[in-house]
Enzyme design. Sequence first.
Site, PDB file in Angstrom:
ATOM      1  N   LYS A  22       0.819  -1.166  -0.154  1.00 57.65           N
ATOM      2  CA  LYS A  22       0.071   0.189  -0.174  1.00 57.65           C
ATOM      3  C   LYS A  22       0.722   1.323  -0.026  1.00 57.65           C
ATOM      4  CE  LYS A  22      -1.636   1.477   3.908  1.00 57.65           C
ATOM      5  NZ  LYS A  22      -1.205   2.914   4.274  1.00 57.65           N
ATOM      6  N   ASN A  23       1.923   1.303   0.981  1.00 56.47           N
ATOM      7  CA  ASN A  23       2.742   2.674   0.866  1.00 56.47           C
ATOM      8  C   ASN A  23       3.611   2.672  -0.124  1.00 56.47           C
ATOM      9  OD1 ASN A  23       1.409   3.130   3.445  1.00 56.47           O
ATOM     10  ND2 ASN A  23       3.237   2.772   4.739  1.00 56.47           N
ATOM     11  N   ARG A  92      -4.052  10.193   4.716  1.00 53.64           N
ATOM     12  CA  ARG A  92      -3.010  11.305   4.664  1.00 53.64           C
ATOM     13  C   ARG A  92      -2.302  11.386   3.393  1.00 53.64           C
ATOM     14  NH1 ARG A  92       0.346  14.645   7.843  1.00 53.64           N
ATOM     15  NH2 ARG A  92       2.431  13.888   7.011  1.00 53.64           N
ATOM     16  N   CYS A 116      -5.887  12.663  12.026  1.00 51.61           N
ATOM     17  CA  CYS A 116      -5.264  11.259  12.107  1.00 51.61           C
ATOM     18  C   CYS A 116      -5.295  11.014  13.556  1.00 51.61           C
ATOM     19  CB  CYS A 116      -4.009  11.276  11.239  1.00 51.61           C
ATOM     20  SG  CYS A 116      -3.511   9.322  11.591  1.00 51.61           S
ATOM     21  N   ARG A 121       0.468  14.924  12.694  1.00 48.01           N
ATOM     22  CA  ARG A 121       1.059  14.706  11.232  1.00 48.01           C
ATOM     23  C   ARG A 121       0.813  15.958  10.450  1.00 48.01           C
ATOM     24  NH1 ARG A 121      -0.864   8.716   9.436  1.00 48.01           N
ATOM     25  NH2 ARG A 121       1.196   8.689   8.535  1.00 48.01           N
ATOM     26  N   LYS A 161      13.817  17.090   9.062  1.00 49.52           N
ATOM     27  CA  LYS A 161      13.517  15.825   9.720  1.00 49.52           C
ATOM     28  C   LYS A 161      13.408  14.699   8.668  1.00 49.52           C
ATOM     29  CE  LYS A 161      10.004  15.243  12.936  1.00 49.52           C
ATOM     30  NZ  LYS A 161       8.623  15.802  13.655  1.00 49.52           N
ATOM     31  N   SER A 163      11.376  12.343   6.834  1.00 47.45           N
ATOM     32  CA  SER A 163       9.758  12.214   6.488  1.00 47.45           C
ATOM     33  C   SER A 163       9.778  11.385   5.326  1.00 47.45           C
ATOM     34  CB  SER A 163       9.157  13.446   6.421  1.00 47.45           C
ATOM     35  OG  SER A 163       8.008  13.265   5.748  1.00 47.45           O
ATOM     36  N   VAL A 164       9.159  10.348   5.451  1.00 50.42           N
ATOM     37  CA  VAL A 164       8.818   9.647   4.128  1.00 50.42           C
ATOM     38  C   VAL A 164       8.013  10.264   3.264  1.00 50.42           C
ATOM     39  CG1 VAL A 164       7.318   7.292   3.374  1.00 50.42           C
ATOM     40  CG2 VAL A 164       8.740   7.195   5.734  1.00 50.42           C
ATOM     41  N   ASP A 305       4.986   1.102  12.130  1.00 47.77           N
ATOM     42  CA  ASP A 305       3.662   0.509  11.345  1.00 47.77           C
ATOM     43  C   ASP A 305       3.513  -0.977  12.210  1.00 47.77           C
ATOM     44  OD1 ASP A 305       2.869   2.797  10.561  1.00 47.77           O
ATOM     45  OD2 ASP A 305       3.331   2.044   8.307  1.00 47.77           O
ATOM     46  N   ILE A 327       8.138   7.713  16.477  1.00 46.62           N
ATOM     47  CA  ILE A 327       7.737   8.494  15.267  1.00 46.62           C
ATOM     48  C   ILE A 327       6.553   9.279  15.375  1.00 46.62           C
ATOM     49  CG2 ILE A 327       7.196   7.983  12.797  1.00 46.62           C
ATOM     50  CD1 ILE A 327       9.994   7.044  13.186  1.00 46.62           C
ATOM     51  N   ARG A 397      -8.498  -0.322   5.094  1.00 46.37           N
ATOM     52  CA  ARG A 397      -7.695   0.620   4.272  1.00 46.37           C
ATOM     53  C   ARG A 397      -6.436   0.007   4.120  1.00 46.37           C
ATOM     54  NH1 ARG A 397      -5.877   5.072   8.150  1.00 46.37           N
ATOM     55  NH2 ARG A 397      -4.732   5.189   6.483  1.00 46.37           N
TER      56      ARG A 397
HETATM   57  C1  UD1 Z   1       4.377   7.017   6.229  1.00 45.73           C
HETATM   58  C2  UD1 Z   1       3.731   5.889   6.063  1.00 45.73           C
HETATM   59  C3  UD1 Z   1       3.143   5.350   7.341  1.00 45.73           C
HETATM   60  C4  UD1 Z   1       4.186   5.185   8.310  1.00 45.73           C
HETATM   61  C5  UD1 Z   1       5.141   6.511   8.467  1.00 45.73           C
HETATM   62  C6  UD1 Z   1       6.623   6.508   9.132  1.00 45.73           C
HETATM   63  C7  UD1 Z   1       2.550   5.879   3.905  1.00 45.73           C
HETATM   64  C8  UD1 Z   1       1.446   6.325   3.039  1.00 45.73           C
HETATM   65  N1  UD1 Z   1       2.446   6.027   5.137  1.00 45.73           N
HETATM   66  O1  UD1 Z   1       3.846   8.142   6.722  1.00 45.73           O
HETATM   67  O2  UD1 Z   1       2.434   4.241   7.349  1.00 45.73           O
HETATM   68  O3  UD1 Z   1       3.823   4.921   9.654  1.00 45.73           O
HETATM   69  O4  UD1 Z   1       5.470   6.759   6.976  1.00 45.73           O
HETATM   70  O5  UD1 Z   1       6.963   5.203   8.759  1.00 45.73           O
HETATM   71  O6  UD1 Z   1       3.734   5.798   3.419  1.00 45.73           O
HETATM   72  N2  UD1 Z   1       6.230  15.098  10.079  1.00 45.73           N
HETATM   73  C9  UD1 Z   1       6.143  16.428  10.612  1.00 45.73           C
HETATM   74  N3  UD1 Z   1       5.986  17.483   9.223  1.00 45.73           N
HETATM   75  C10 UD1 Z   1       5.959  16.897   8.202  1.00 45.73           C
HETATM   76  C11 UD1 Z   1       6.104  15.429   7.750  1.00 45.73           C
HETATM   77  C12 UD1 Z   1       5.979  14.567   8.834  1.00 45.73           C
HETATM   78  O7  UD1 Z   1       6.518  16.621  11.705  1.00 45.73           O
HETATM   79  O8  UD1 Z   1       5.839  17.530   7.128  1.00 45.73           O
HETATM   80  C13 UD1 Z   1       6.585  14.076  11.303  1.00 45.73           C
HETATM   81  C14 UD1 Z   1       5.293  13.140  11.437  1.00 45.73           C
HETATM   82  O9  UD1 Z   1       4.221  13.779  12.245  1.00 45.73           O
HETATM   83  C15 UD1 Z   1       5.857  11.974  12.221  1.00 45.73           C
HETATM   84  C16 UD1 Z   1       7.265  12.107  11.567  1.00 45.73           C
HETATM   85  O10 UD1 Z   1       7.469  13.091  10.988  1.00 45.73           O
HETATM   86  O11 UD1 Z   1       5.840  12.120  13.554  1.00 45.73           O
HETATM   87  C17 UD1 Z   1       7.225  11.006  10.238  1.00 45.73           C
HETATM   88  O12 UD1 Z   1       6.280  10.981   9.245  1.00 45.73           O
HETATM   89  P1  UD1 Z   1       6.350  10.639   7.896  1.00 45.73           P
HETATM   90  O13 UD1 Z   1       7.630   9.948   7.842  1.00 45.73           O
HETATM   91  O14 UD1 Z   1       6.245  12.104   7.135  1.00 45.73           O
HETATM   92  O15 UD1 Z   1       5.109   9.754   7.764  1.00 45.73           O
HETATM   93  P2  UD1 Z   1       4.149   9.649   6.546  1.00 45.73           P
HETATM   94  O16 UD1 Z   1       5.032  10.054   5.348  1.00 45.73           O
HETATM   95  O17 UD1 Z   1       2.760  10.444   6.823  1.00 45.73           O
END
Ligand code: UD1
Length: 417
Positions: A22-23, A92, A116, A121, A161, A163-164, A305, A327, A397
């Site tokens: 999915k991701n 998201r 969420c 997030r 930071k 961020s995926v 996850d 996380i 989902r």
């Molecule tokens: C993705 C995955 C999710 C997984 C997460 C962490 C998908 C669709 N979802 O979510 O299943 O749990 O990676 O492995 O791939 N953050 C900020 N600012 C931002 C972006 C993120 O502060 O602009 C913070 C988030 O709140 C969180 C951390 O950074 O605490 C990591 O988030 P992120 O890696 O961005 O997760 P997602 O991409 O949303």
Amino acid sequence: MQKLEVFGANKLKGQIKISGSKNASLPILAATILSNKKIYLKNLPKVRDIETMLSLLVSLGSKVKIKKNKTIIDNTKQRKKFVSYSLVKTMRAGILVLGPLLAKFRSAKVSLPGGCAIGTRPIDVHLKALSKLGVKYKIDQGYVIANAPKGLKGNNIRFSKISVGATENLIIASSFARGTTILSNCAIEPEIKDLINFLNKMGCQIEWTSKRTIKIIGISEVNETSYSVMFDRIEAGTYLVAGALTEGNLKINNIIPKVIKTEIDILKKIGSKIILKKNGIQIIGNKKIKSMKIKTAPYPGFPTDLQAQIMVLLCKANKSSVIQENIFENRFMHVSELNRMGAKILTKGNKAIVKGKISFAPAELMATDLRASVSLILAALTAKGKSVINRIYHLDRGYENIEKKLKKVGAKIRRVN
Ligand code: UD1
């Protein structure tokens, strides 16, 4: 509203075929926006988040056809650049279309992602990085209104930071930026590598220059492409835990074991017997489960996850375990439901102290988010008697045919209305 009834407790035995990720599928689907041609995707999982993303693409003007295991996305008439709240409120990952829309049309209006349960997030990292490519934006009534009148321009960007999502958004956007972009402090999840493989197959020029640094040379057009999405490593990890937990004997097929090395090493330390195959893993659960200290971390660390699922397993350990969630700030929502089943888990800030030697008792339960829901199923699989799990729309989902897959290996589980 649909529920799942689970009758524990039997050992799971047999084979489970893992679905597409999915991701990985979500950013790949977002990236198809770059194309004006047809894209043929294989191995998309049949789960609700993917249906939502496909509806989002359709709302933008893409034509989507599904033929057996192949999804054809035809973007020859894709022109719209507005994404409404109704399309992203449950998912998201909707924000992932912001980068590609800006790359293709130089402007876009995309709803901020819906609330969420697992944390606030924010998307500040996405927006800050996009502004370094020349994007001007404002937030107005829950929407990001963004434009780059002169088009995107490559730059050196260091994420504040890991961020995926931000890494994915920027990889896609930079692929159509003028000149070269260097992204550093990137997330390196396997799904990001899959996205890059897909983009490069379309003709993009993206390469890793060091562990967390990516170099992207902008292009202006991509080719018609077919691509098969990688396996879902979280689904694989979930069924591995199910095998360990029920003292079962499961073969998890259709995966590449080295991608989930961290999870395999932890399951081995906990006491499971693991036999690696070329495209699969056999797990034989052990009655004796060893306590552990686990910290979630960006890849290659232990995935957030899978935190809820491993917690269920550690409830059976010989001593107390500690799980630290690094996380998301609010990702212990499964704890109160697990405690209602007899677990003794205490949370203090981002740590959970998980008492061992627990026998779960069946209960009527409420799912709160995707991975929390599956942890309740896992606990119910070991509880003698009938458990009922409500609000399973969270589960749908992200898990394809979960009850069918579990039934095939001996679980007593059924969906009721
Ligand atoms: C993705 C995955 C999710 C997984 C997460 C962490 C998908 C669709 N979802 O979510 O299943 O749990 O990676 O492995 O791939 N953050 C900020 N600012 C931002 C972006 C993120 O502060 O602009 C913070 C988030 O709140 C969180 C951390 O950074 O605490 C990591 O988030 P992120 O890696 O961005 O997760 P997602 O991409 O949303």
